[in-house]
Design a protein around this motif. Sequence first.
Motif, PDB file in Angstrom:
ATOM      1  N   LEU A 124      11.199  22.820 -22.306  1.00 32.68           N
ATOM      2  CA  LEU A 124      10.975  22.438 -20.656  1.00 32.68           C
ATOM      3  C   LEU A 124      12.068  23.263 -19.982  1.00 32.68           C
ATOM      4  O   LEU A 124      13.256  23.055 -19.777  1.00 32.68           O
ATOM      5  CB  LEU A 124      11.356  20.959 -20.596  1.00 32.68           C
ATOM      6  N   ALA A 125      11.419  24.464 -19.614  1.00 29.16           N
ATOM      7  CA  ALA A 125      12.253  25.477 -18.667  1.00 29.16           C
ATOM      8  C   ALA A 125      12.189  25.213 -17.410  1.00 29.16           C
ATOM      9  O   ALA A 125      11.301  25.738 -16.616  1.00 29.16           O
ATOM     10  CB  ALA A 125      11.690  26.712 -19.151  1.00 29.16           C
ATOM     11  N   ASP A 128       9.411  13.939 -14.644  1.00 30.47           N
ATOM     12  CA  ASP A 128       8.875  12.720 -13.624  1.00 30.47           C
ATOM     13  C   ASP A 128       7.707  12.468 -13.295  1.00 30.47           C
ATOM     14  O   ASP A 128       6.913  12.375 -14.773  1.00 30.47           O
ATOM     15  CB  ASP A 128       9.452  13.396 -12.079  1.00 30.47           C
ATOM     16  N   PHE A 129       6.934  11.952 -12.372  1.00 34.14           N
ATOM     17  CA  PHE A 129       5.454  11.719 -12.367  1.00 34.14           C
ATOM     18  C   PHE A 129       4.541  12.740 -13.071  1.00 34.14           C
ATOM     19  O   PHE A 129       3.569  12.394 -13.536  1.00 34.14           O
ATOM     20  CB  PHE A 129       5.253  11.062 -11.111  1.00 34.14           C
ATOM     21  N   LYS A 167      22.009  18.403 -13.796  1.00 37.43           N
ATOM     22  CA  LYS A 167      22.126  17.552 -14.533  1.00 37.43           C
ATOM     23  C   LYS A 167      21.256  16.382 -14.554  1.00 37.43           C
ATOM     24  O   LYS A 167      20.471  15.709 -15.662  1.00 37.43           O
ATOM     25  CB  LYS A 167      23.456  17.121 -14.692  1.00 37.43           C
ATOM     26  N   THR A 168      20.967  15.810 -13.568  1.00 36.48           N
ATOM     27  CA  THR A 168      20.156  14.535 -13.167  1.00 36.48           C
ATOM     28  C   THR A 168      18.765  14.800 -13.650  1.00 36.48           C
ATOM     29  O   THR A 168      18.012  14.180 -14.270  1.00 36.48           O
ATOM     30  CB  THR A 168      20.307  14.258 -11.732  1.00 36.48           C
ATOM     31  N   GLN A 169      18.272  16.170 -13.068  1.00 38.26           N
ATOM     32  CA  GLN A 169      16.745  16.358 -13.566  1.00 38.26           C
ATOM     33  C   GLN A 169      16.532  16.744 -14.903  1.00 38.26           C
ATOM     34  O   GLN A 169      15.661  16.547 -15.472  1.00 38.26           O
ATOM     35  CB  GLN A 169      16.489  17.686 -12.462  1.00 38.26           C
ATOM     36  N   LEU A 170      17.672  17.462 -15.663  1.00 37.49           N
ATOM     37  CA  LEU A 170      17.960  17.613 -16.670  1.00 37.49           C
ATOM     38  C   LEU A 170      17.431  16.456 -17.744  1.00 37.49           C
ATOM     39  O   LEU A 170      16.671  16.516 -18.729  1.00 37.49           O
ATOM     40  CB  LEU A 170      19.060  18.161 -17.408  1.00 37.49           C
ATOM     41  N   LEU A 171      18.192  15.418 -17.304  1.00 42.35           N
ATOM     42  CA  LEU A 171      17.979  14.276 -18.392  1.00 42.35           C
ATOM     43  C   LEU A 171      17.117  13.109 -17.567  1.00 42.35           C
ATOM     44  O   LEU A 171      17.103  11.941 -18.079  1.00 42.35           O
ATOM     45  CB  LEU A 171      19.416  13.742 -18.390  1.00 42.35           C
ATOM     46  N   GLN A 220      22.360  22.300 -19.382  1.00 42.54           N
ATOM     47  CA  GLN A 220      22.278  22.477 -17.999  1.00 42.54           C
ATOM     48  C   GLN A 220      22.885  23.811 -17.549  1.00 42.54           C
ATOM     49  O   GLN A 220      23.851  24.507 -17.908  1.00 42.54           O
ATOM     50  CB  GLN A 220      23.793  21.530 -17.323  1.00 42.54           C
ATOM     51  N   GLY A 221      21.696  24.705 -17.492  1.00 38.82           N
ATOM     52  CA  GLY A 221      21.907  26.118 -17.015  1.00 38.82           C
ATOM     53  C   GLY A 221      20.667  26.567 -16.382  1.00 38.82           C
ATOM     54  O   GLY A 221      19.531  26.075 -16.229  1.00 38.82           O
ATOM     55  N   ASP A 222      20.710  28.014 -16.092  1.00 39.75           N
ATOM     56  CA  ASP A 222      19.523  28.665 -15.583  1.00 39.75           C
ATOM     57  C   ASP A 222      18.620  28.978 -16.562  1.00 39.75           C
ATOM     58  O   ASP A 222      18.681  29.457 -17.681  1.00 39.75           O
ATOM     59  CB  ASP A 222      20.176  30.224 -14.993  1.00 39.75           C
ATOM     60  N   ALA A 223      17.342  28.525 -16.132  1.00 41.61           N
ATOM     61  CA  ALA A 223      16.110  28.791 -17.260  1.00 41.61           C
ATOM     62  C   ALA A 223      15.744  30.134 -17.392  1.00 41.61           C
ATOM     63  O   ALA A 223      15.419  30.554 -18.528  1.00 41.61           O
ATOM     64  CB  ALA A 223      14.953  27.830 -16.898  1.00 41.61           C
ATOM     65  N   GLY A 224      15.794  30.827 -16.260  1.00 42.82           N
ATOM     66  CA  GLY A 224      15.025  32.350 -16.407  1.00 42.82           C
ATOM     67  C   GLY A 224      16.249  33.179 -17.469  1.00 42.82           C
ATOM     68  O   GLY A 224      15.438  33.961 -18.269  1.00 42.82           O
ATOM     69  N   SER A 225      17.485  32.979 -17.126  1.00 40.84           N
ATOM     70  CA  SER A 225      18.284  33.974 -18.324  1.00 40.84           C
ATOM     71  C   SER A 225      18.317  33.273 -19.277  1.00 40.84           C
ATOM     72  O   SER A 225      18.365  34.134 -20.576  1.00 40.84           O
ATOM     73  CB  SER A 225      19.539  33.962 -17.538  1.00 40.84           C
ATOM     74  N   PHE A 226      18.086  32.199 -19.715  1.00 44.13           N
ATOM     75  CA  PHE A 226      18.008  31.435 -21.027  1.00 44.13           C
ATOM     76  C   PHE A 226      16.795  31.905 -21.747  1.00 44.13           C
ATOM     77  O   PHE A 226      16.768  32.646 -22.832  1.00 44.13           O
ATOM     78  CB  PHE A 226      17.917  30.125 -20.749  1.00 44.13           C
ATOM     79  N   LEU A 227      15.611  32.211 -21.185  1.00 48.29           N
ATOM     80  CA  LEU A 227      14.426  32.443 -21.637  1.00 48.29           C
ATOM     81  C   LEU A 227      14.583  34.054 -22.267  1.00 48.29           C
ATOM     82  O   LEU A 227      14.230  34.509 -23.338  1.00 48.29           O
ATOM     83  CB  LEU A 227      13.277  32.597 -20.693  1.00 48.29           C
ATOM     84  N   LEU A 228      15.401  35.250 -21.426  1.00 48.68           N
ATOM     85  CA  LEU A 228      15.444  36.297 -21.700  1.00 48.68           C
ATOM     86  C   LEU A 228      16.427  36.294 -23.064  1.00 48.68           C
ATOM     87  O   LEU A 228      16.217  37.007 -23.787  1.00 48.68           O
ATOM     88  CB  LEU A 228      16.503  36.989 -20.638  1.00 48.68           C
TER      89      LEU A 228
END
Length: 621
Positions: free
Chosen positions: A338-339, A344-345, A366-370, A384-392
Amino acid sequence: MEITTAMGCSVGFAFGGLVFVAYKLGLLYQLFHKTETQSPRHGGESVAEVLRAHGVKFVFTLVGGHISPILVACEKLGIRIVDTRHEATAVFAADAVARLSGTVGVAAVTAGPGLTNTVTAVKNAQMAESPLLLIGGAAGTLLQGRGALQDIDQMSLFKPLCKFCASVRSVREIVPTVRKALAIAQSGTPGPVFIEFPIDTLYPFHLVSKEFGVKNPPKGIMGKVVSWYLHNHLKNLFAGAWETRDLSPLPVHIPHATDDQVQKCIELVSRAKKPVILLGSQATLPPTPADDIRAALESLGIPCFLGGMSRGMLGRDSPLHIRQNRRDALKYADLVLLAGTVCDFRLSYGRVLNRHSKIIAVNRDKTQLLKNSDMFWKPTVAIQGDAGSFLLRLSKGLMGHKCPEDWPQSLKAGDVTKEKANRGKADEKTDRHLNPLSVLHRVDELMADDSIIVADGGDFVGSAAYIMRPRGPLRWLDPGAFGTLGVGGGFALGAKLCRPESEVWIIYGDGSLGYSVAEFDTFTRHKTPVIALVGNDACWSQISREQVPILGSNVACGLAFTDYHIVADGYGGKGTVIGREDEDKLDDIIKEAQKETREGRATLLNVLIGKTNFREGSISV
């Protein structure tokens, strides 16, 4: 001895109290900082200078006397002022600029009703995580709460909606406050910030001083006290106002995954046989360029479902982009990433995730993460971090590793089967007027490769989301999780200004069009030609589809086959009505609309459409 000590304490408290009063009245500051009473400068210039130093190119507004100095100063410094026909449109346009440019979008509106008109758009930006600065006028510093024109408690209104709210109390506060707000808007989870500017912080000293004069002050000591207080307040308002200050951007703080977290995810992905990536809007945020994220996804070779602003990330026809049967794919996936996507709905609160799957969740918030992880799903790794840089970093760590090819191929085969069935529905005749699916297929095939698609509506737009394919990253704009109607005019305006060479399409339902059709006047005046495709079925069909069978009534759902094309003509655009008799000429009409926009004229295609069962069972609550 005790009496001496007590007297000393009393003197100390008294002295401390005097110092505090002197501080609050600005007397201490005025000892060291001059009030330039002859200066023609005004606070609006300070606002404009900070915005220019931060690379702001546009300020969207609906003019009002409270904010005129800001608008005039921005124009003089080369920042383009774009005035709209509704304050909400100004904020939506700023939201679009933020999403497409990677900078903070800026809107400025007048006090009171000017600000209350923006509330929905600001909340939409908050939920869409768009960095946005809302500038609001306000009553003078001494008149707030005393019944001044358009004076309300604006701070209480916006504190629940914004990451940061501030009320400027002196001219010298303008530069540091605006710098701080712009940094906060972009840091962590991006979002809107709000600054209110009392009118006396924006106009020049000589004009403000006239408002501080007391024509008939009370006689005696009270009159002298009142006159002194007003004079001191005025001096403090402008003390140190024009001293040189740093205008440059403050550091922006972005959370990142740790090396250990990335390594654990590398190990999980390397063992997965049927991994899936769900990419959300957050993955498109700066600082990682969208093209770099696309390259990382292609290197990983994992099938992807793209949502929100990430639509188009893999281009029009990528073998990795899966558009259909998401629920089935999640059922069989052994790993889900889940990047920036939230449970949610849109993901049935996490219920669609297989409890036996390994789940990696990455989100700046953090709230959206969990969200809902206490009920329906559990992350194997939560970052809890940036999705774009994580994918790289994930792609780099898995260099040379590829997802087993039979998995994305099987999902793509399901895509082909489903889309073939959908195409068959587009060929069916409706009871009257045109088949909306057929219209959307024709537009999708004819739109330019640089097109940006703006989605504003319910049923017709829901169908468009299945059919229309953005050609590249950052070429799809929808409201996001708030599901707001009325974003079309503002989003399209911001998009066309950011990408003047691109073809900008607004996909409207006939219901949603009513919110922003007046912005055709804005498109005309500001030479921002866009194409509006209106699916006109004379109904709020998203609601009617459920309301009628469940409750047996179509009350409040019916509209009329209104001549929206004539409305566009009246605002200086070019409107065309399209009915069943025009079916054979549809391609030519679309091409003519594209030609009109290239020549500088906004166009509206009022397409009369019939009913289909394509989206039966879709939710509207």
